[in-house]
Design an enzyme around this catalytic site. Structure first.
Site, PDB file in Angstrom:
ATOM      1  N   GLY A  28       0.813  -1.210   0.000  1.00 44.08           N
ATOM      2  CA  GLY A  28       0.000   0.000   0.000  1.00 44.08           C
ATOM      3  C   GLY A  28       0.849   1.264   0.000  1.00 44.08           C
ATOM      4  N   HIS A  34       4.349   1.946  -8.157  1.00 47.77           N
ATOM      5  CA  HIS A  34       3.413   0.818  -8.077  1.00 47.77           C
ATOM      6  C   HIS A  34       2.474   0.835  -9.292  1.00 47.77           C
ATOM      7  CE1 HIS A  34       4.113   1.454  -3.600  1.00 47.77           C
ATOM      8  NE2 HIS A  34       4.374   0.179  -3.725  1.00 47.77           N
TER       9      HIS A  34
END
Ligand code: PAF
Length: 276
Positions: A28, A34
């Site tokens: 996260g 990402h």
């Protein structure tokens, strides 16, 4: 986009689909690095699964686990925009119904750099990645080269467990000033953030200086340049073989070489690496 929290739900959903599954495991606090992995998976696979799980077993420093940034709502918004099909956000109990006592042996790969400086870290990575791969059973899994040693460890894990998937390594994404994107960057204060691009800048200069000094002198030179910047303190600088990650004693050694850095900015630990 479905947001699922149990392994059974993920399996039920994926079992309905016969298509190629691409998987991006994350902790996260997502950033453009990402998202570049998700976009690559989106381009190459029919179904894209992203996990968000801050894995306690890979944190050798308990304070680092507590301080690790957590931004689930913002993460899900970014993932929806990037075309993710399934977000898997399990609890600790879902991943580890009982304490995971498995011990992996990654050999020489885990005895250098991050493995040497963060005892137990790669064992925890092995535990969580093997568990996630068992649940998602993807055709391809995507990892960033910022964690270059982790990528090598995961390739070795997949080899040892004979898992039928492809591990795809993706290039480091950087801010305009060169700082490698990392979830930990949000914890830098203004002075530390201004200092941090010196890490990449110095690694690039090291590439240019490699012909002027031997390997050890170059590592020392890089450490001195970085340590001369207020706010930064090197933990290690290492020139290593790009495949085995073992230290390189001389430029004449065969094989491609990379230079790796781990640097503290206050209590934030930053890592980076480039090909030489
Ligand atoms: O690179 C990371 O974010 C983590 O180490 C990973 C691979 C998601 C395992 O927790």
């Amino acid at each position: 986009m479905q947001i699922l929290t149990t392994a059974a739900e993920v399996r039920r959903e994926l079992d309905k689909r016969s298509a190629t599954v691409g998987f991006v495991p994350t902790m996260g606090a997502l950033h453009a690095g990402h998202i570049s992995l998700v976009e690559r998976a989106r381009a190459e696979c029919d179904t894209v699964v992203v996990s968000i799980f801050v894995n306690p077993t890979q944190f050798n420093d308990p304070d680092d686990l507590i301080r690790y940034p957590r931004t689930p709502e913002a993460d899900c918004a970014l993932l929806a925009e990037a075309g993710t099909d399934i977000v898997f956000m399990p609890s600790v109990e879902e991943i580890y119904p009982a304490p995971d006592t498995r011990q992996f042996a990654f050999g020489a790969l885990e005895r250098v750099m991050e493995g040497e400086h963060r005892p137990g870290h790669f064992n925890g990575v092995g535990q969580v990645v093997s568990r996630l791969l068992e649940i998602v059973a993807p055709d391809r899994a995507y990892f960033g080269e910022k964690d270059y040693q982790q990528l090598a460890i995961i390739r070795e894990l997949v080899r040892q467990l004979a898992l039928p998937l492809e591990i795809v390594g993706c290039p480091i994404r950087r801010d305009a000033d060169g700082l490698a994107l990392s979830s930990r960057n949000v914890r830098l204060n203004a002075e530390q953030r201004a200092a941090a691009p010196a890490i990449y800048r110095t690694l690039v200069q090291a590439g240019e200086k490699a012909s002027e000094m031997d390997v050890e002198q170059l590592e020392q030179w890089v450490a001195e340049q970085i340590d001369a910047v207020a706010e930064l303190k090197t933990e290690y600088i290492a020139v290593a073989d790009a495949a085995t990650l073992q230290p390189v004693a001389s430029w004449d050694a065969p094989g491609d070489k990379r230079i790796f850095a781990a640097v503290w900015a206050g209590d934030v630990r930053l890592i980076d690496n480039i090909a030489l």
